[in-house]
Design a protein around this motif. Structure first.
Motif, PDB file in Angstrom:
ATOM      1  N   UNK A 206       0.804  -1.219   0.000  1.00 27.79           N
ATOM      2  CA  UNK A 206       0.000   0.000   0.000  1.00 27.79           C
ATOM      3  C   UNK A 206       0.842   1.277   0.000  1.00 27.79           C
ATOM      4  N   UNK A 207       2.079   1.178   0.454  1.00 30.09           N
ATOM      5  CA  UNK A 207       2.886   2.376   0.719  1.00 30.09           C
ATOM      6  C   UNK A 207       3.078   3.286  -0.495  1.00 30.09           C
ATOM      7  N   UNK A 208       3.361   2.757  -1.703  1.00 29.74           N
ATOM      8  CA  UNK A 208       3.526   3.673  -2.841  1.00 29.74           C
ATOM      9  C   UNK A 208       2.294   4.553  -3.078  1.00 29.74           C
TER      10      UNK A 208
ATOM     11  N   UNK B  44       3.587 -13.418   4.846  1.00 28.35           N
ATOM     12  CA  UNK B  44       3.543 -13.776   3.426  1.00 28.35           C
ATOM     13  C   UNK B  44       2.111 -13.853   2.921  1.00 28.35           C
ATOM     14  N   UNK B  45       1.229 -14.438   3.736  1.00 28.42           N
ATOM     15  CA  UNK B  45      -0.185 -14.537   3.350  1.00 28.42           C
ATOM     16  C   UNK B  45      -0.791 -13.149   3.155  1.00 28.42           C
ATOM     17  N   UNK B  46      -0.521 -12.248   4.095  1.00 28.76           N
ATOM     18  CA  UNK B  46      -1.110 -10.908   4.026  1.00 28.76           C
ATOM     19  C   UNK B  46      -0.490 -10.066   2.913  1.00 28.76           C
ATOM     20  N   UNK B  47       0.772 -10.278   2.620  1.00 24.53           N
ATOM     21  CA  UNK B  47       1.422  -9.536   1.537  1.00 24.53           C
ATOM     22  C   UNK B  47       0.731  -9.826   0.206  1.00 24.53           C
ATOM     23  N   UNK B  48       0.536 -11.121  -0.088  1.00 25.36           N
ATOM     24  CA  UNK B  48      -0.107 -11.481  -1.354  1.00 25.36           C
ATOM     25  C   UNK B  48      -1.598 -11.145  -1.333  1.00 25.36           C
ATOM     26  N   UNK B  49      -2.243 -11.294  -0.187  1.00 20.55           N
ATOM     27  CA  UNK B  49      -3.647 -10.906  -0.074  1.00 20.55           C
ATOM     28  C   UNK B  49      -3.835  -9.427  -0.405  1.00 20.55           C
TER      29      UNK B  49
ATOM     30  N   UNK C 117      -6.117  -8.313  -3.438  1.00 17.86           N
ATOM     31  CA  UNK C 117      -7.386  -7.688  -3.051  1.00 17.86           C
ATOM     32  C   UNK C 117      -7.486  -6.257  -3.585  1.00 17.86           C
ATOM     33  N   UNK C 118      -6.412  -5.495  -3.484  1.00 16.10           N
ATOM     34  CA  UNK C 118      -6.466  -4.103  -3.958  1.00 16.10           C
ATOM     35  C   UNK C 118      -6.715  -4.047  -5.470  1.00 16.10           C
TER      36      UNK C 118
ATOM     37  N   UNK D 224      -9.127  -3.873   5.954  1.00 17.26           N
ATOM     38  CA  UNK D 224     -10.089  -4.594   6.796  1.00 17.26           C
ATOM     39  C   UNK D 224     -10.096  -6.087   6.461  1.00 17.26           C
ATOM     40  N   UNK D 225     -10.030  -6.398   5.185  1.00 16.00           N
ATOM     41  CA  UNK D 225      -9.956  -7.805   4.791  1.00 16.00           C
ATOM     42  C   UNK D 225      -8.692  -8.468   5.296  1.00 16.00           C
ATOM     43  N   UNK D 226      -7.594  -7.706   5.314  1.00 13.29           N
ATOM     44  CA  UNK D 226      -6.325  -8.255   5.802  1.00 13.29           C
ATOM     45  C   UNK D 226      -6.412  -8.614   7.278  1.00 13.29           C
ATOM     46  N   UNK D 227      -7.125  -7.812   8.063  1.00 17.40           N
ATOM     47  CA  UNK D 227      -7.293  -8.121   9.483  1.00 17.40           C
ATOM     48  C   UNK D 227      -8.028  -9.450   9.659  1.00 17.40           C
ATOM     49  N   UNK D 228      -9.106  -9.643   8.887  1.00 11.95           N
ATOM     50  CA  UNK D 228      -9.871 -10.892   8.979  1.00 11.95           C
ATOM     51  C   UNK D 228      -9.019 -12.090   8.557  1.00 11.95           C
ATOM     52  N   UNK D 229      -8.262 -11.941   7.474  1.00 18.46           N
ATOM     53  CA  UNK D 229      -7.392 -13.031   7.006  1.00 18.46           C
ATOM     54  C   UNK D 229      -6.326 -13.347   8.052  1.00 18.46           C
TER      55      UNK D 229
END
Length: 522
Positions: free
Chosen positions: A338-340, A455-460, A464-465, A484-489
């Motif tokens: 998300x940073x860029x 790793x899971x959240x990075x690819x998610x 997702x975006x 928000x989806x990342x928190x659930x995952x």
């Protein structure tokens, strides 16, 4: 869910709420600075701030740690009569060092700015720097005292109020200055900081007098207490001073090394401003949560050691390392993709993917180094932390000096130097912690689970975006949905790994001495 008091979750939640509010206000503050000062102005401010960090480290780092550790240990042993003596000793020590610095800096401020900081425009800000340091000393000693007594809420309120006032004061001053002298801009920023520090110093002093009253028979400062205090304060002060001198030397030398790589002075100063004032604060957002958990745990570790509870001490050391991983790695993994886009939205500054990924690795290594160093301090092994901190800064300076001057690396050489030095420092600290406490390493659980989540959240986040963005008109809702989806995952992956984060953090951390308030009942 009702959060019980005297748990990691309760103490960390109080600090985290304050830190998250502080981060949000800090972002507003940095947007304000980038708008009125620009990248080059932030670079000049960074040079002045490097001098401030050196003086702050030398005058306060050891004093505040000694105040926090001794107040926690005294309260755990029910020796509350020592608490006012610890506070007096802290103020006398800081006052002596501050006066020495002021006598040296004020007459030589022009020479310091031109010869040491490398920019004569910095001289105007140095008197305000000293005034800010004096007020910061009052604030930080009282805050460390409150943290030692596990009164986290007072520190949180002070920091949030201070940041809010700083934003208003700096905005008022910069919005009325229409010149382009970056030395004046740096001076005005520090003048706004002075106004905000006045609030914190007055607030905490009043709070101490009204809420944390001294016991009826306070004990005087004796030789034993003085020996304990300086045994903690002196090594940490020397370490922090040396580390910040080396770090500030890196900040001063970096523009010169980037010029050797082919950049102009303005471009090199802008590169420093982007890293220190825009990109790094964005990637370091999770520090609000990491530092909250560490701060909540450290007084409990000191208290467990003070009463000889080695089993509890080992458990808390291991829990600190695990919690840092469970928070830092997944949060950074979500931020990196998300940073860029966030940087463009907030600062109007584009960042490349490789640049951000390297910054993310630097951030994670820094979190582990920070937590392991704090654990060494809490266990009375500050001399080990001194050695690893200084050696890591020397390593960073040496690598940066060579690699940042290479045209093929440039600013990436600086980031690689930070990464390698932080990894080396954490590895050394972890080795010492394991040998001293014999806490179980459990690499799969303490490091494997956080890496799997990351790793899971990075690819998610990436997938997702890209899926959500075409269906919304603006990037902000897409980023929010992805987060928000990342928190659930994340919670789902933790459950698959057999970790219940809220239950884990909700375990009680009370000491055998009970409450640590000065005026509360034991």
């Amino acid at each position: 869910m009702r959060i019980r008091k005297k748990t990691i979750l309760y103490a960390a939640s109080v600090l985290a709420c304050g830190n998250i509010a502080l981060q949000a206000l800090g972002f507003l503050y940095r947007v304000l600075l980038s708008h009125y000062a620009g990248a080059e102005g932030l670079g000049v401010y960074r040079l002045v701030n490097s001098a401030y960090l050196v003086l702050n480290a030398g005058c306060l780092s050891g004093v505040t740690m000694a105040c926090s550790r001794l107040s926690a240990a005294s309260a755990a042993r029910r020796e509350r009569g020592k608490l006012p003596a610890i506070l007096r000793l802290s103020f006398v020590s800081f006052g002596t060092m501050f006066c020495t610095c002021a006598v040296l800096v004020l007459p030589l401020r022009t020479k310091i700015a031109a010869d040491l900081l490398g920019d004569a425009r910095c001289a105007m800000a140095l008197p305000f720097l000293l005034l800010c340091l004096a007020l910061t000393g009052i604030e930080n000693i009282f805050k460390s005292f409150c943290i030692g007594l596990e009164q986290m809420q007072f520190s949180a309120v002070s920091e949030v109020g201070e940041q809010l006032i700083r934003i208003l004061a700096v905005y008022f001053l910069l919005s009325r200055y229409h010149g382009e002298d970056y030395g004046v801009i740096a001076m005005l920023i520090f003048a706004g900081m002075v106004v905000s520090e006045i609030f914190s110093a007055v607030f905490l002093t009043t709070l101490y007098k009204k809420q944390l009253r001294a016991p009826a028979r306070p004990l005087p400062v004796d030789r034993v207490l003085g020996g304990q205090f300086f045994a903690i304060a002196l090594p940490l002060s020397i370490s922090a001073l040396a580390s910040n001198l080396l770090s500030s030397a890196g900040a001063v030398l970096l523009p010169q090394r980037l010029m050797a790589a082919g950049l102009t002075y303005g471009q090199a100063l802008s590169a420093l401003g982007v890293v220190s004032g825009m990109a790094m604060p964005l990637i370091l957002l999770p520090v609000a949560l990491v530092s909250s958990v560490c701060t909540a745990l450290l007084p409990a570790i000191t208290a467990a050691q003070a009463v000889g509870n080695e089993k509890r001490m080992r458990s808390l050391v291991g829990r600190t390392i695990s919690t840092v991983g469970l928070i830092a790695l997944p949060a950074t993994a979500v931020l990196v993709p998300m940073a860029p886009r966030l940087s463009e939205l907030i600062f109007g500054q584009p960042l490349s993917t490789h640049y951000v990924m390297l910054l993310g690795a630097v951030a994670v290594a820094s979190y582990y180094q920070m937590a392991s160093g704090s654990l060494l301090n809490a266990l009375g092994l500050q001399h080990i932390n001194v050695a690893t901190a200084i050696l890591s800064e020397l390593m960073q300076l040496a690598v940066m000096y060579r690699w940042a001057a290479r045209p093929t690396l440039g600013i990436y050489g600086y980031l690689l130097a930070m990464l390698l030095s932080a990894i080396a420092a954490f590895a050394a600290n972890l080795t010492v912690l394991h040998q001293h406490t014999r806490f179980p390493l459990r690499p799969l659980r303490r490091f494997g689970v956080p890496v799997l989540c990351a790793l899971t959240l990075f690819y998610w986040t990436q997938v997702c975006y890209r899926l959500v963005r075409p269906f919304v008109s603006d990037a902000v809702p897409a980023l929010l949905c992805t987060a928000l989806g990342a928190v659930a995952v994340y919670l789902f992956v933790l459950r698959l790994c057999g970790v219940r984060l809220m239950t884990y953090l909700g375990r009680r951390i009370e000491t055998s001495a009970g409450t640590l308030s000065m005026r509360g009942r034991p």
